[in-house]
Design a protein around this motif. Structure first.
Motif, PDB file in Angstrom:
ATOM      1  N   THR A  19      -6.126   2.730   1.483  1.00 11.92           N
ATOM      2  CA  THR A  19      -4.776   3.315   1.534  1.00 11.92           C
ATOM      3  C   THR A  19      -4.713   4.528   2.476  1.00 11.92           C
ATOM      4  O   THR A  19      -3.680   5.186   2.561  1.00 11.92           O
ATOM      5  CB  THR A  19      -4.307   3.743   0.128  1.00 11.92           C
ATOM      6  OG1 THR A  19      -5.297   4.617  -0.413  1.00 11.92           O
ATOM      7  CG2 THR A  19      -4.116   2.565  -0.787  1.00 11.92           C
ATOM      8  N   LYS A  70       1.267   3.064  -1.504  1.00 12.82           N
ATOM      9  CA  LYS A  70       0.714   4.044  -2.460  1.00 12.82           C
ATOM     10  C   LYS A  70       1.738   5.159  -2.740  1.00 12.82           C
ATOM     11  O   LYS A  70       1.983   5.514  -3.889  1.00 12.82           O
ATOM     12  CB  LYS A  70      -0.578   4.643  -1.895  1.00 12.82           C
ATOM     13  CG  LYS A  70      -1.278   5.550  -2.880  1.00 12.82           C
ATOM     14  CD  LYS A  70      -2.559   6.081  -2.343  1.00 12.82           C
ATOM     15  CE  LYS A  70      -2.360   7.483  -1.840  1.00 12.82           C
ATOM     16  NZ  LYS A  70      -3.590   8.115  -1.394  1.00 12.82           N
ATOM     17  N   SER A  72      -0.636   2.750   2.862  1.00 11.57           N
ATOM     18  CA  SER A  72      -0.359   4.157   2.624  1.00 11.57           C
ATOM     19  C   SER A  72       1.089   4.311   2.131  1.00 11.57           C
ATOM     20  O   SER A  72       1.362   5.068   1.181  1.00 11.57           O
ATOM     21  CB  SER A  72      -0.538   4.866   3.961  1.00 11.57           C
ATOM     22  OG  SER A  72      -0.810   6.164   3.800  1.00 11.57           O
TER      23      SER A  72
END
Ligand code: ADP
Length: 392
Positions: free
Chosen positions: A323, A348, A345
């Protein structure tokens, strides 16, 4: 002799009286015991003093609260950062002094894995990071750290990324416009190929700029501003439709398994972006005809959206870094597939902003499962549920 001994015991005099025989031995043994007790007491007092001095010297506010939420001890930084008043506030309830509802909710939760960030109750310009540790029988150790400087630097970094991405958008649009016009003309082959590649790369850069802008917006606040019921069934069906288009001739078999009775509460554009990233990744990084299962499940503990594939899987050492921004397992495959390196990313951050957690399980040769776990306070029960477990 007995009288002399008793008089010595009850007096404050340290040195023992000089007595002969058994009385002398008795007094001396008693004296030795008393001496060692005194030494231990001094050692302990000195440890406590040193501990208090070091805590008092800390820049972080340190507060000890008893099991009844009463202030027991605090250092001078707690006076500067939290406004506690020496002596006056002793034994007062911490919840009467730190009254922000977010602090009260955090304090009462009793599980403190994540710290809480709030402005100082006495100075709006100071941002504090609170963390609490339970000890003893329900006592709490509260530490509040001034993170204003860190937050300021973070802000500068975020606005730089956001401004730079924003500024790149206009030149990219202009370039793409010209390239499209040129590509409509009859052109010699080598020039045509060059222009096609330029168009492809411009398209990639636009994707990158879009994702960078999205990420910097997501990072600017930790929680979503407003939330509303999201039609999760429709949202996942739309994503499935787009994923089938992306898969094209590769013919991935995409299945939906949906809890018919619940919807998610949150921001639909963010959730759409997160779940579509997961499903599109499953299409991009798994071979043709792979089976992909999109699931929406609600249990008594949590609600989960998961995307499971039966592709080649990911080696365990990559998982914790997956991530991170621009982390890729195979650079050439990822750019070929049109990814920007920011997808997971973004996922998340979206999940965290909805109070949840992204979990990744993968086994080489078997496949991967990316699951977004949400707390039940982000779920609503539908009044007219669709027919039971919805398969599509
Ligand atoms: P990208 O834009 O490169 O796809 P992501 O952050 O979405 O960036 O994903 C990071 C990396 O994780 C990808 O480059 C890919 O190597 C790997 N990955 C993501 N999803 C899967 C999947 N379902 N199966 C195998 N690898 C995956």
């Amino acid at each position: 002799m007995l009288v002399l001994t008793l008089r010595w015991i009850s007096s404050k005099q340290i040195d023992p009286p000089d007595l002969p025989g058994i009385w002398g031995d008795l007094v001396y043994t008693f004296y030795r015991k008393q001496q060692s007790h005194r030494d231990r007491e001094e050692a302990l007092t000195s440890i406590i003093k040193r501990y208090q001095q070091s805590s008092a010297a800390l820049k972080d506010a340190v507060v000890i609260v008893d099991a009844k939420d009463r202030l027991e001890w605090w250092n001078s930084s707690a006076e500067e950062l939290l406004g506690l008043k020496p002596l006056i506030d002793k034994s007062k309830s911490i919840l009467n002094l730190l009254r922000d509802p977010r602090f009260i909710r955090y304090y009462k939760r009793r599980h403190y894995q994540e710290p809480l960030e709030l402005t100082s109750p006495i100075n709006e310009e100071i941002i504090l990071q609170y963390s609490i540790t339970l000890f003893g029988e329900g006592d709490r150790l509260l530490v509040a750290r001034d993170i204003s400087r860190m937050k300021q630097l973070e802000q500068v970094r975020q606005s730089f990324v956001s401004n730079a991405s924003h500024e790149l958008r206009t030149p990219l649009t202009v370039m793409r416009g010209y390239l499209e016009t040129f590509l409509d003309q009859e052109l010699p082959r080598p020039i045509l190929r060059g222009l096609q590649q330029m168009e492809q790369q411009t398209h990639r850069m636009e994707g990158l700029v879009r994702d960078m802008l999205m990420l910097s917006r997501l990072e600017s606040t930790r929680h979503i501003a407003d939330e509303y019921p999201v039609d999760i069934h429709q949202l996942l069906k739309d994503i499935k439709r787009d994923a089938l288009i992306l898969s094209g001739d590769k013919g991935h078999k995409i299945e939906l398994l949906l809890d018919p009775e619940h919807d998610l509460v949150g921001q639909d554009n963010e959730l759409h972006s997160a779940f579509s990233n997961l499903v599109f990744n499953a299409v991009r990084y798994t071979p043709a005809e792979t089976r992909i299962l999109i699931r929406w499940q609600v249990s008594q503990q949590e609600a989960v959206v998961s995307v499971e594939d039966t592709g080649q899987g990911i080696e365990a050492h990559h998982l914790p870094r997956l991530t991170e921004r621009f982390y890729r397992i195979d650079e050439s495959r990822s750019s070929e597939s049109g990814g920007t390196g920011l997808g997971l990313s973004i996922v998340k951050h979206v999940v965290i902003r909805h109070g949840g957690q992204l979990k990744i399980h993968s086994q080489v040769g078997k496949g991967s499962c990316f699951s977004c776990h949400f707390p039940l306070d982000h779920v609503i029960r539908l009044e007219n549920p669709s027919s039971p477990p919805h398969n599509d």
